[in-house]
Design an enzyme around this catalytic site. Structure first.
Site, PDB file in Angstrom:
ATOM      1  N   HIS A   1       0.825  -1.213   0.000  1.00 20.66           N
ATOM      2  CA  HIS A   1       0.000   0.000   0.000  1.00 20.66           C
ATOM      3  C   HIS A   1       0.863   1.269   0.000  1.00 20.66           C
ATOM      4  O   HIS A   1       1.284   1.748   1.054  1.00 20.66           O
ATOM      5  CB  HIS A   1      -0.894  -0.019   1.252  1.00 20.66           C
ATOM      6  CG  HIS A   1      -2.006   0.960   1.196  1.00 20.66           C
ATOM      7  ND1 HIS A   1      -3.218   0.723   1.785  1.00 20.66           N
ATOM      8  CD2 HIS A   1      -2.114   2.189   0.637  1.00 20.66           C
ATOM      9  CE1 HIS A   1      -4.022   1.751   1.589  1.00 20.66           C
ATOM     10  NE2 HIS A   1      -3.368   2.661   0.896  1.00 20.66           N
TER      11      HIS A   1
ATOM     12  N   ASP B   1       0.871   2.450   3.779  1.00 19.92           N
ATOM     13  CA  ASP B   1      -0.049   3.497   3.309  1.00 19.92           C
ATOM     14  C   ASP B   1       0.726   4.814   3.165  1.00 19.92           C
ATOM     15  O   ASP B   1       0.248   5.886   3.558  1.00 19.92           O
ATOM     16  CB  ASP B   1      -1.250   3.672   4.253  1.00 19.92           C
ATOM     17  CG  ASP B   1      -2.367   4.499   3.615  1.00 19.92           C
ATOM     18  OD1 ASP B   1      -2.208   4.920   2.451  1.00 19.92           O
ATOM     19  OD2 ASP B   1      -3.382   4.732   4.286  1.00 19.92           O
TER      20      ASP B   1
HETATM   21  O1  DOR Z   1      -4.567   9.106   4.932  1.00 18.80           O
HETATM   22  C1  DOR Z   1      -4.780   8.697   3.808  1.00 18.80           C
HETATM   23  N1  DOR Z   1      -4.193   9.236   2.724  1.00 18.80           N
HETATM   24  N2  DOR Z   1      -5.648   7.697   3.643  1.00 18.80           N
HETATM   25  C2  DOR Z   1      -6.040   7.295   2.436  1.00 18.80           C
HETATM   26  O2  DOR Z   1      -6.822   6.370   2.370  1.00 18.80           O
HETATM   27  C3  DOR Z   1      -5.570   7.973   1.220  1.00 18.80           C
HETATM   28  C4  DOR Z   1      -4.278   8.609   1.456  1.00 18.80           C
HETATM   29  C5  DOR Z   1      -3.864   9.569   0.371  1.00 18.80           C
HETATM   30  O3  DOR Z   1      -3.984   9.219  -0.806  1.00 18.80           O
HETATM   31  O4  DOR Z   1      -3.367  10.648   0.697  1.00 18.80           O
END
Ligand code: DOR
Length: 445
Positions: free
Chosen positions: A74, A319
Site C-alpha cells: 500500500h 499506506d
Molecule cells: O490518509 C490517507 N491518505 N488515507 C487514504 O486512504 C488515502 C491517502 C492519500 O492518498 O493521501
C-alpha cells in the site's frame, strides 16, 4: 556475483532464523548455507562458475540481519498528476531506502489508474526508476465514481496485481458485490478502503474523548467496521477475494477473525502508525498526525497488535501518503489526510515493537515480506535457492535522526520528523542489483 557471509538470515518462508551465507548469481539466490558451517572457496567458485575469487563481490554481514526484501502492499506514488507530492522515481527511492523491494502503487492519481494504458505507464515508470519493483493497483470503478466497473481483465493484462478505489470507500454495496464477482475472473484480490462516508462525515480524527477535548470533528470507529462487515459478507457470498486496507478498529479485527473462521477469502493489513500512535498523540498544530483511517484509541491499538500476532491480520503496509509541506501546513481540519511512511516504518516498528519484545523479528518479516508476496502472488518474500535476490541487510544498531534533508521522498509529512530511530537497512538489493548502500541510493552509472 555476490558472496554474503555471516549474516543472521530471517526467512520465515523457509522457517530459517539462523546464521547463513548466500551466493547470488544472475539476480537469483544460487546457494544458501545455514548454520555455523562456512562455504569453502571451492564451493563458491564452483557454484558461481568463476575461476578466481576476485571476480566475486564479498560482503561480511557479521552482526547484521538479512531479510527477504520487504513488500509493501500500500503506497501512493502520486504519478501521474501530483508529482509535486511524489513521483514514481522519488517514491521508489524512498522505498528501497526503507528496505522495500516491491510496492503496490495505489490508483488514486490524477487521472485515476482505470485504463490499461495508465496501468502500463505506472509499470514502465517503475521499471525506468530501476529500483523497487512497482506493481500497479488499478481502479475498481471508472474515475473512482463508485458506479461503473473498470475492464479488470484488460487491466490485469497490463500488469495490475489488484484492484482498489483506495482513498475512497465504494459506497454502493451492489457495486462492491459486482466488483467481487468480476474480479474473480482475474484471480486478483480486491483491496477495500472501508469507509462509510455517511458515518465519517466531515470528521478529521477518531471520534472519542481526545477529539472532544481538541474540539475536532470525530470519525466513529463504525465508519470503518460496518464496511468491513459488509465486504466480508459480500466476499463470502460471491466467493471473491477481498483484502482490507489499513485496519484500525477492534471491531474490524473481530469481524475479520469471524470471517476467516467461516472460510471467507479475506486478508487484511495494518499500518505502522496505527500500531505506534493513538488519538491521544494528535497535535492540533501538526497535521502529520492526520490520517485516514484516523489514529486509533489505545484499546483498538492493543487489539490490532493481537490480531497481527494471532494471524487474524495478515500483513503490515505503510499506506505511504506523501503530501506537500504547504498542504500539510494548513490548519488541522483543512490539511489532507496522510502519513509519509516508507523511510521510517521499519525502524519505528523495530524500535517500538521488536526492541520492546512485543513482536519477534521472524514475525515482523513474515508480515512484511512473505505474507504480502503470497497474497498478491508476487515474486520474492523468501530467499530460498532460485528466488530473486531481493534482499535487505539490516543493522539493528544503526541510529539515525529523521530529517527533511535525509528523506528521499519528496514529502516530509511524518510524525517521526526530527526523531531519532534505531534499526535501519544498510544495503538493499533488487534482483541481485545493489540499489542502496550505507543509507544512500546507488545512483545509475
Ligand atoms: O490518509 C490517507 N491518505 N488515507 C487514504 O486512504 C488515502 C491517502 C492519500 O492518498 O493521501
Amino acid at each position: 556475483m555476490l558472496w554474503l557471509k555471516n549474516v543472521h538470515l530471517v526467512d520465515p518462508g523457509q522457517g530459517i532464523s539462523d546464521k547463513a551465507s548466500l551466493l547470488i548469481k544472475d539476480g537469483k539466490v544460487a546457494k544458501l548455507c545455514r548454520g555455523e558451517k562456512q562455504l569453502t572457496e571451492e564451493e563458491v567458485l564452483m557454484t558461481l562458475g568463476v575461476s578466481e575469487l576476485k571476480d566475486v563481490k564479498q560482503v561480511d554481514g557479521e552482526g547484521k540481519f538479512l531479510f527477504p526484501g520487504l513488500v509493501d502492499a500500500h503506497v501512493h506514488f502520486r504519478e501521474p498528476g501530483q508529482e509535486d507530492k511524489e513521483d514514481i522515481n522519488s517514491g521508489s527511492r524512498a522505498a528501497v531506502r526503507g528496505g522495500f523491494t516491491s510496492v503496490l502503487a495505489m490508483a488514486n492519481t490524477q487521472p485515476v489508474i482505470d485504463t490499461r494504458a495508465l496501468v502500463e505507464f505506472v509499470r514502465l515508470q517503475g521499471e525506468r526508476a530501476g529500483l523497487a519493483r512497482v506493481y500497479p493497483v488499478a481502479a475498481v470503478t471508472k474515475g473512482f465514481q463508485g458506479r461503473e466497473l473498470t475492464e479488470m481483465v484488460d487491466l490485469q493484462k497490463g500488469g495490475a496485481v489488484a484492484f482498489s478505489d483506495d482513498g475512497l470507500g465504494i459506497q454502493s454495496a451492489e457495486t462492491m458485490r459486482l466488483a467481487l464477482e468480476y474480479a474473480k475472473l482475474t484471480g486478483c484480490p480486491l483491496i477495500s478502503h472501508c469507509e462509510d462516508t455517511s458515518l465519517a462525515g466531515q470528521g478529521v480524527m477518531r471520534k472519542g474523548e481526545a477529539s472532544a477535548r481538541l474540539g475536532l470533528k470525530g470519525i466513529p470507529a463504525s465508519a470503518e467496521s460496518v464496511m468491513v462487515a459488509r465486504d466480508a459478507l459480500l466476499a463470502g457470498e460471491t466467493g471473491g477475494k477481498i483484502h482490507i486496507a489499513h485496519v484500525s478498529t477492534k471491531e474490524s479485527v473481530w469481524v475479520i477473525r469471524a470471517a476467516k473462521k467461516l472460510g471467507i477469502d479475506i486478508s487484511a493489513e495494518v499500518n505502522p502508525h496505527h500500531l505506534l500512535l493513538t488519538d491521544e498523540d494528535v497535535q492540533l498544530t501538526n497535521s502529520s498526525y492526520k490520517v485516514n483511517p484516523p489514529l486509533p484509541s489505545r484499546e483498538d491499538q492493543e487489539v490490532l497488535l493481537e490480531g497481527l500476532l494471532d494471524g487474524t491480520l495478515d500483513m503490515l503496509a505503510t499506506d505511504h501518503a506523501p503530501h506537500t509541506w504547504e498542504e500539510k501546513m494548513r490548519p488541522f481540519a483543512e490539511a489532507p489526510f496522510g502519513i509519509n511512511g516508507l523511510e521510517t516504518a521499519l525502524a519505528a516498528l523495530w524500535q517500538e515493537l521488536v526492541l520492546k519484545d512485543k513482536i519477534k523479528p521472524e514475525k515482523l518479516i513474515e508480515l512484511w515480506s512473505l505474507n504480502p508476496a503470497k497474497r498478491f502472488a508476487l515474486q520474492g518474500g523468501t530467499l530460498k535457492a532460485g528466488s530473486p535476490a531481493d534482499m535487505v541487510l539490516f543493522d539493528p544498531e544503526w541510529q539515525e535522526r529523521v530529517t527533511a534533508e535525509s528523506l528521499e521522498s519528496k514529502a516530509q509529512n511524518t510524525p517521526f520528523l526530527e526523531k531519532e530511530l534505531q534499526g535501519f537497512p544498510i544495503m538493499v538489493w533488487v534482483g541481485g542489483k545493489l540499489v542502496m548502500k550505507n543509507r544512500k541510493i546507488v545512483e545509475k552509472q
